[in-house]
Design an enzyme around this catalytic site. Structure first.
Site, short mmCIF file in Angstrom:
data_model
loop_
_atom_site.label_atom_id
_atom_site.label_comp_id
_atom_site.label_asym_id
_atom_site.label_seq_id
_atom_site.Cartn_x
_atom_site.Cartn_y
_atom_site.Cartn_z
N ASP A 171 -5.60 10.21 -3.02
CA ASP A 171 -4.46 9.60 -3.71
C ASP A 171 -4.82 8.25 -4.32
O ASP A 171 -5.89 7.69 -4.05
CB ASP A 171 -3.28 9.46 -2.73
CG ASP A 171 -3.72 9.01 -1.34
OD1 ASP A 171 -4.82 8.44 -1.21
OD2 ASP A 171 -2.97 9.22 -0.37
N ASN A 197 4.89 8.35 9.61
CA ASN A 197 5.95 9.36 9.40
C ASN A 197 5.38 10.77 9.25
O ASN A 197 6.09 11.69 8.87
CB ASN A 197 6.79 8.99 8.17
CG ASN A 197 5.98 8.97 6.88
OD1 ASN A 197 4.79 9.27 6.88
ND2 ASN A 197 6.61 8.60 5.78
C1 F6R Z 1 -4.90 7.46 2.42
C2 F6R Z 1 -3.84 8.40 2.72
C3 F6R Z 1 -2.84 8.18 3.80
C4 F6R Z 1 -3.42 7.50 5.04
C5 F6R Z 1 -2.32 7.23 6.06
C6 F6R Z 1 -2.83 6.47 7.26
O1 F6R Z 1 -5.71 7.91 1.35
O2 F6R Z 1 -3.76 9.39 2.05
O3 F6R Z 1 -2.26 9.41 4.15
O4 F6R Z 1 -4.41 8.30 5.59
O5 F6R Z 1 -1.29 6.49 5.46
O6 F6R Z 1 -3.23 5.20 6.87
P1 F6R Z 1 -3.95 4.21 7.89
O7 F6R Z 1 -5.29 4.78 8.16
O8 F6R Z 1 -4.08 2.91 7.11
O9 F6R Z 1 -3.10 4.12 9.08
#
Ligand code: F6R
Length: 247
Positions: free
Chosen positions: A70, A139
């Protein structure tokens, strides 16, 4: 019941090492692998491990092709909060990736839907993703697929929920700078990867971890789509601890 392989790591560093091992093995077996990559706090240690192994001559990225999950909409790639910037800092500038083999969704165009469609087509043209790395949102989001996203979604534009914007505020100078929209691989795009590895670290993910572990499948909880995949490894650590262990 579900068919995930659950691995409890001793610490954040241990989780990063175990996750990196799967990528190292993948690259050693197939140097021209198509890798699906994630950003965020969770995979930073994994990228560090990959850079270390590259420096030790154990892996090469010369033929590897990457697709990031993303990117934000309307954030210039030179902005420190952008995922282009993150990937360059964490991995790309340290290894021998060919720049034309790096793919990150483009959220800086007028026709965002066309950009999403083109990205999806590029993944298919590359032969699909061999190994996809995922983190999980508090979430339960995967990529930026927020709760209630259709399991049949392909790369698309999303409006970020307030919980996601709050969690990602640390990457931006002011709350008002946190983008409202993003472009993300869809849930169907993600589950089409041949193999998937999910990293989960820290007590803030406890609820998401428990829900994933329950095996219930619902569009309210995007990560549950992974239960429909036959090769998912979840490496988790420090879910019940309030203290973040660095080993
Ligand atoms: C990042 C992504 C998100 C993260 C998720 C967890 O490319 O697609 O789904 O993997 O928000 O983020 P962290 O690792 O910062 O807790």
């Amino acid at each position: 019941m579900n068919s995930f392989k659950w691995i409890e790591a001793k610490s954040y560093n241990d989780m990063s090492r175990l996750g990196a091992e799967l990528f190292i093995q993948q690259l050693q077996e197939k140097p021209a692998s198509v890798l699906g990559l994630a950003t965020g706090g969770t995979p930073e240690g994994l990228y560090e491990e990959l850079v270390r192994n590259y420096n030790d001559g154990k892996i090469t990225f010369e033929q590897a092709v990457t697709f990031n999950l993303d990117e934000y909409v309307g954030v210039p790639v030179t902005n420190k909060g952008s995922y282009h910037y993150y990937m360059d800092e964490q991995l790309f500038q340290h290894v021998n990736m060919q720049s034309n083999n790096i793919n990150i969704p483009n959220g800086n165009v007028t026709d965002l839907n066309a950009s999403a469609e083109a990205y999806e087509a590029l993944i298919q043209e590359a032969g699909g993703i061999d190994l996809q790395l995922l983190g999980i949102g508090v979430n339960g989001h995967i990529g930026f697929n927020e709760p209630s996203t259709s399991f049949t979604s392909t790369t698309h534009i999303v409006e970020l929920t307030s919980s996601t914007r709050e969690a990602n505020q640390i990457y931006f100078e002011q709350p008002k700078d946190v983008p409202t929209h993003a472009i993300t691989m869809g849930i169907q795009t993600i589950v089409q990867a041949k193999k998937i590895v999910v990293l989960i670290s820290g007590a803030s993910k406890q609820e998401a971890y428990d829900r994933l572990r329950s095996g219930d499948i619902s569009e309210d909880f995007p990560a549950s789509a992974l239960h429909m995949h036959s090769d998912v490894t979840v490496i988790f650590t420090d879910i019940r601890n309030t203290q973040f262990s660095q080993e």
